[in-house]
Design an enzyme around this catalytic site. Sequence first.
Site, PDB file in Angstrom:
ATOM      1  N   PRO A 218      45.767  13.556  32.525  1.00 17.30           N
ATOM      2  CG  PRO A 218      44.779  14.324  30.559  1.00 17.30           C
ATOM      3  CD  PRO A 218      44.834  13.135  31.460  1.00 17.30           C
ATOM      4  N   GLY A 221      49.778  16.443  37.768  1.00 15.26           N
ATOM      5  CA  GLY A 221      50.961  17.103  38.309  1.00 15.26           C
ATOM      6  C   GLY A 221      52.270  16.599  37.750  1.00 15.26           C
ATOM      7  CE  LYS A 222      51.360  13.686  32.539  1.00 13.89           C
ATOM      8  NZ  LYS A 222      49.989  13.983  32.990  1.00 13.89           N
ATOM      9  CB  THR A 223      54.216  19.916  33.873  1.00  7.47           C
ATOM     10  OG1 THR A 223      53.778  19.235  32.696  1.00  7.47           O
ATOM     11  CG2 THR A 223      55.148  21.046  33.476  1.00  7.47           C
ATOM     12  CG  HIS A 438      14.229  12.966  34.109  1.00  9.71           C
ATOM     13  ND1 HIS A 438      14.050  12.260  32.949  1.00  9.71           N
ATOM     14  CD2 HIS A 438      15.564  12.913  34.377  1.00  9.71           C
ATOM     15  CE1 HIS A 438      15.206  11.798  32.527  1.00  9.71           C
ATOM     16  NE2 HIS A 438      16.150  12.186  33.370  1.00  9.71           N
ATOM     17  CD  GLU A 439      17.358  15.209  37.162  1.00 13.85           C
ATOM     18  OE1 GLU A 439      18.138  14.466  37.806  1.00 13.85           O
ATOM     19  OE2 GLU A 439      17.448  15.366  35.937  1.00 13.85           O
ATOM     20  CG  ASP A 516      19.477   9.818  31.966  1.00 15.01           C
ATOM     21  OD1 ASP A 516      20.515  10.320  32.427  1.00 15.01           O
ATOM     22  OD2 ASP A 516      18.339  10.287  32.147  1.00 15.01           O
TER      23      ASP A 516
END
Length: 660
Positions: A218, A221-223, A438-439, A516
């Site tokens: 999706p 750029g098909k359409t 944590h980060e 995670d």
Amino acid sequence: MAPNMTPTPKKPTNWGRMSKTLSFWILVFLIPVAIFTYGGAREPQPQPLDLSEYRRFLEAGRVTAVTFQADNTLTGQFAQAERVRGRMTQRFTVRLVPGAAVEEQKLLESRGVRIAIAEPKVNFGSVFVSILPWVVLIAFWLFLFRQMQAGGNKAFSFGKSKAKLLSGDTPKVTFADVAGADEAKVELQEIIEFLKDPQKFTRLGGRLPKGALLVGPPGTGKTLLAKAVAGEAGRPFFSMSGSDFVEMFVGVGASRVRDLFEQGKAHAPCIIFIDEIDAVGRHRGAGLGGGHDEREQTLNQLLVEMDGFESNDGVILIAATNRPDVLDPALLRPGRFDRQIVVDAPDLRGREGILKVHLRNKPIAEDVSVTALARGTPGMAGADLANLVNEGALLAARKNHERIFMADLEEAKDRVMLGAERKSLVMKEEERRLTAYHEAGHAVCAMMVPGNDPLHKVTIVPRGRALGIAFTLPEDDRVSVTREQLEARLVMAYGGRAAEEIVFGHGRVTTGAASDIQQATSIARRYVTQWGLSETIGPILVGDNEQELFLGREIQSRREVSEQTAQLVDGEVKRVATHAHGRAVAVLTEHRALLDRVAQGLLERETLSREDFLLLRDGQPLPPRAPEALPAPPVAAPPAVPTPRTAPPPLLGGPEVAPA
């Protein structure tokens, strides 16, 4: 509303147009009624008399002529105007006793009165008034049906195709508006040349392609490519959606397919475009208890029209789908869809071209680097890049900028890829410290474990549903993922939980590592069951593809797995995940000083770039923070080219979710 803006006038609604038409029809029927009813109002009307009054005038000799009507009514005329009930009149009318007309005639003859008998005639006014309700009812139903046919419902056109024929005044999209799909443009350009100059190809025995199927994820750029074909071909172009074929009535879909191709043959050579063809072209006989009979009838008719007993020369069918795996094999064979054109996510050069297309009509500043922006957006499709440019323009307008700066586009990129900042969320100091460590654990593991993508940014500013994010970006072309890279991603995924355990102890770990753990478990299971990287299980596929959609096919093709193999798989998945968690604990224990410095930097500045992290790694202080009034210069992202959609997806190359 701004003072210099004028409100756009509202278009009349369908009900407004219907009410006007209804009022017109009502007037059409009321005007004749008024004419018949009041057309003779200028002539003096006869004065009604009682029978006794009539006898008195007759005996006095004042009645000169009478006319017998068919409804026992007698209309007469006085010799001169008489005053009756305060009104001067010369004509009168009186109702006789039923059956007394003969005796009345003899009496009038004896008095010498002229007698006439009126011819029976039809009172059109009264007749019209009597049938008026039925006429109005029929006209109302005709009006409703006309409105249904004129609008999108087409109540009496069930079997007619809903395809839209693009006219000359439709805004044209050309191949100049399409970037990042060069191979697909070449394939479609050849189809256009077939239509314009068929002799160029048929002179060597070639034939016109019957159809082309645009396949891709999706947003690629098909359409848009189909619109470009319509703008370049210069031939009739019919556009329709796959869901427009099937209705609640049986047989409508097949009838619409026939009508669509009849219109195409009438305008041949022409192009028919069906968007989302998987809505009508799915496997036949799939599902428990068969399939949807109406949908299968529609598909059968489509197969016959594309390549059946009768030929449809000059009609080229172009279809688009992002689910080619669910299409019926008979639809994909040569002779129906001769070409399958893959429209994949753009590479670095393609993203750069797409960004130039979307930026060409916008005022941009001199510091905007399209190449740097393209390098920092790996994996983004054309729709994502268009949204990024639009978000940048909106952010620049929100800041009252006259032009779009690189800082606006960088902020828009973070907003699109990571989510919008939740500045209203206030966290306690202890929660901020937990989030920072944590980060920081994710960031240290990403930087210190070989095989991970380069760290791009780490922040504890809440974005989207995450309280913090450690973001990595690939730096080169990648068509496959190695064992080392997969194991490094697992270590990075467990870096946040490992940091919480080292700093706060096992009793104070939080639920922030849920995302995670989910990602790591998914990678570990595929590591064992699909990619054949486990030495215990070996290079075999264990179980079925989890993306199977059709229950009927799933029942027929399911492969049984023994209990012993299932236990081995579970044990291997646990071993791979546990080993990665242990490596994360070892790396963070070894680099505990760096972990503390990164966490402290996050608590002070909330966001650290790759350059900031490198300074902290080398033990150098961070540079002074830029003033709030001036936007910080944008940081160019590392070189990046996205992983193709056919390769194993880089599941941990994106944002990491911090503790809740």
